[in-house]
Design an enzyme around this catalytic site. Sequence first.
Site, PDB file in Angstrom:
ATOM      1  N   LYS A  71     -46.047 100.292 158.869  1.00 45.95           N
ATOM      2  CA  LYS A  71     -46.453 101.404 158.002  1.00 45.95           C
ATOM      3  C   LYS A  71     -45.439 102.552 158.042  1.00 45.95           C
ATOM      4  O   LYS A  71     -45.096 103.110 157.007  1.00 45.95           O
ATOM      5  CB  LYS A  71     -47.843 101.931 158.411  1.00 45.95           C
ATOM      6  CG  LYS A  71     -48.945 100.893 158.336  1.00 45.95           C
ATOM      7  CD  LYS A  71     -50.312 101.473 158.654  1.00 45.95           C
ATOM      8  CE  LYS A  71     -50.474 101.975 160.074  1.00 45.95           C
ATOM      9  NZ  LYS A  71     -50.579 100.919 161.101  1.00 45.95           N
ATOM     10  N   ARG A 111     -40.867  97.502 170.251  1.00 47.13           N
ATOM     11  CA  ARG A 111     -40.751  98.920 169.923  1.00 47.13           C
ATOM     12  C   ARG A 111     -40.897  99.773 171.186  1.00 47.13           C
ATOM     13  O   ARG A 111     -40.208 100.770 171.348  1.00 47.13           O
ATOM     14  CB  ARG A 111     -41.830  99.295 168.893  1.00 47.13           C
ATOM     15  CG  ARG A 111     -41.737 100.719 168.385  1.00 47.13           C
ATOM     16  CD  ARG A 111     -42.620 100.937 167.165  1.00 47.13           C
ATOM     17  NE  ARG A 111     -44.015 101.116 167.517  1.00 47.13           N
ATOM     18  CZ  ARG A 111     -45.013 101.274 166.630  1.00 47.13           C
ATOM     19  NH1 ARG A 111     -44.753 101.234 165.345  1.00 47.13           N
ATOM     20  NH2 ARG A 111     -46.247 101.447 167.017  1.00 47.13           N
ATOM     21  N   ARG A 125     -42.690 105.174 173.530  1.00 48.55           N
ATOM     22  CA  ARG A 125     -44.137 105.345 173.330  1.00 48.55           C
ATOM     23  C   ARG A 125     -44.894 104.577 174.397  1.00 48.55           C
ATOM     24  O   ARG A 125     -44.822 103.350 174.455  1.00 48.55           O
ATOM     25  CB  ARG A 125     -44.537 104.835 171.939  1.00 48.55           C
ATOM     26  CG  ARG A 125     -44.463 105.900 170.873  1.00 48.55           C
ATOM     27  CD  ARG A 125     -44.881 105.368 169.533  1.00 48.55           C
ATOM     28  NE  ARG A 125     -46.272 104.919 169.481  1.00 48.55           N
ATOM     29  CZ  ARG A 125     -46.903 104.602 168.347  1.00 48.55           C
ATOM     30  NH1 ARG A 125     -46.260 104.692 167.207  1.00 48.55           N
ATOM     31  NH2 ARG A 125     -48.151 104.209 168.379  1.00 48.55           N
ATOM     32  N   ARG A 185     -55.813  98.406 171.075  1.00 47.86           N
ATOM     33  CA  ARG A 185     -55.577  98.967 169.734  1.00 47.86           C
ATOM     34  C   ARG A 185     -55.854  97.936 168.648  1.00 47.86           C
ATOM     35  O   ARG A 185     -56.399  98.263 167.593  1.00 47.86           O
ATOM     36  CB  ARG A 185     -54.149  99.508 169.624  1.00 47.86           C
ATOM     37  CG  ARG A 185     -53.990 100.862 170.320  1.00 47.86           C
ATOM     38  CD  ARG A 185     -52.579 101.101 170.801  1.00 47.86           C
ATOM     39  NE  ARG A 185     -51.610 101.198 169.736  1.00 47.86           N
ATOM     40  CZ  ARG A 185     -50.302 100.918 169.898  1.00 47.86           C
ATOM     41  NH1 ARG A 185     -49.851 100.518 171.073  1.00 47.86           N
ATOM     42  NH2 ARG A 185     -49.475 101.057 168.890  1.00 47.86           N
TER      43      ARG A 185
HETATM   44  P1  ADP Z   1     -50.028 102.475 165.509  1.00 48.99           P
HETATM   45  O1  ADP Z   1     -50.602 102.270 164.154  1.00 48.99           O
HETATM   46  O2  ADP Z   1     -48.713 101.846 165.711  1.00 48.99           O
HETATM   47  O3  ADP Z   1     -50.985 102.162 166.623  1.00 48.99           O
HETATM   48  P2  ADP Z   1     -50.161 105.389 165.157  1.00 48.99           P
HETATM   49  O4  ADP Z   1     -48.991 106.232 165.412  1.00 48.99           O
HETATM   50  O5  ADP Z   1     -50.668 105.296 163.763  1.00 48.99           O
HETATM   51  O6  ADP Z   1     -49.710 103.989 165.722  1.00 48.99           O
HETATM   52  O7  ADP Z   1     -51.391 105.826 166.096  1.00 48.99           O
HETATM   53  C1  ADP Z   1     -51.230 105.989 167.471  1.00 48.99           C
HETATM   54  C2  ADP Z   1     -52.574 106.415 168.086  1.00 48.99           C
HETATM   55  O8  ADP Z   1     -52.958 107.691 167.554  1.00 48.99           O
HETATM   56  C3  ADP Z   1     -53.772 105.509 167.807  1.00 48.99           C
HETATM   57  O9  ADP Z   1     -53.843 104.417 168.707  1.00 48.99           O
HETATM   58  C4  ADP Z   1     -54.942 106.497 167.984  1.00 48.99           C
HETATM   59  O10 ADP Z   1     -55.219 106.741 169.350  1.00 48.99           O
HETATM   60  C5  ADP Z   1     -54.380 107.789 167.399  1.00 48.99           C
HETATM   61  N1  ADP Z   1     -54.701 107.911 165.954  1.00 48.99           N
HETATM   62  C6  ADP Z   1     -53.806 107.863 164.926  1.00 48.99           C
HETATM   63  N2  ADP Z   1     -54.430 107.989 163.741  1.00 48.99           N
HETATM   64  C7  ADP Z   1     -55.757 108.103 164.012  1.00 48.99           C
HETATM   65  C8  ADP Z   1     -56.928 108.230 163.219  1.00 48.99           C
HETATM   66  N3  ADP Z   1     -56.870 108.257 161.875  1.00 48.99           N
HETATM   67  N4  ADP Z   1     -58.127 108.327 163.855  1.00 48.99           N
HETATM   68  C9  ADP Z   1     -58.207 108.307 165.177  1.00 48.99           C
HETATM   69  N5  ADP Z   1     -57.153 108.166 165.992  1.00 48.99           N
HETATM   70  C10 ADP Z   1     -55.931 108.066 165.430  1.00 48.99           C
END
Ligand code: ADP
Length: 191
Positions: free
Chosen positions: A14, A128, A134, A146
């Site tokens: 994404k 990654r 991260r 996740r």
């Molecule tokens: P990825 O999709 O690679 O797991 P993101 O950077 O989108 O990484 O998200 C990292 C973390 O941030 C998620 O595992 C969650 O803990 C938190 N997070 C991100 N977006 C949301 C959301 N819309 N609602 C709740 N938690 C979120």
Amino acid sequence: MLNIILFGPPGAGKGTQSEKLIEKYKLKHLSTGDIFRANIKGATELGTLAKSYMDKGQLVPDEVTIGMLESEVNKNNDANGFIFDGFPRTKVQAEALDNLLKSKSTSITIMLALEVEEEELKKRLLLRGKDSGRADDQNPDVIQKRIDVYNNETSPVKDYFTAQGKYKGIHGIGEINEIFNSLCKEIDAVK
Ligand code: ADP
């Protein structure tokens, strides 16, 4: 306005595709994960709270995430449109986003979902984690958590937008540019 949700499990690509899409369509990129990470870096109260969930692979509570997202949208009233990346991740978030956009006399144009199977996701995330720093990409248990959270809590968001006729699945494996072209084709068909 062109308002796109870029949807898909962790590691689906994404972030990579968002960067390309914002350049082509001149949209504002709102990545909830990036905003949380910026808050962690800046040692804000929100960052401390978000980190306690992110480190465990859990979702940050809806009310916190929704409040933050709304304030980011409100800061960008002059935008041509938005790419929502990593949001909505629950049905409650999806409803909140619909209501927010409705209050601004606009709506979601399309939900583009990058589809990638679980084994490939795990491989990508661990890779990654080696150079991104991260923490949530470096621990296989957190990665599994996740993916489980995605399957249980986030995946229903797909049904929500399918019911509105807005869901488009895109095969997320292959050349980055090939995937980008598939996304653009879908966008150009609705914009
Ligand atoms: P990825 O999709 O690679 O797991 P993101 O950077 O989108 O990484 O998200 C990292 C973390 O941030 C998620 O595992 C969650 O803990 C938190 N997070 C991100 N977006 C949301 C959301 N819309 N609602 C709740 N938690 C979120």
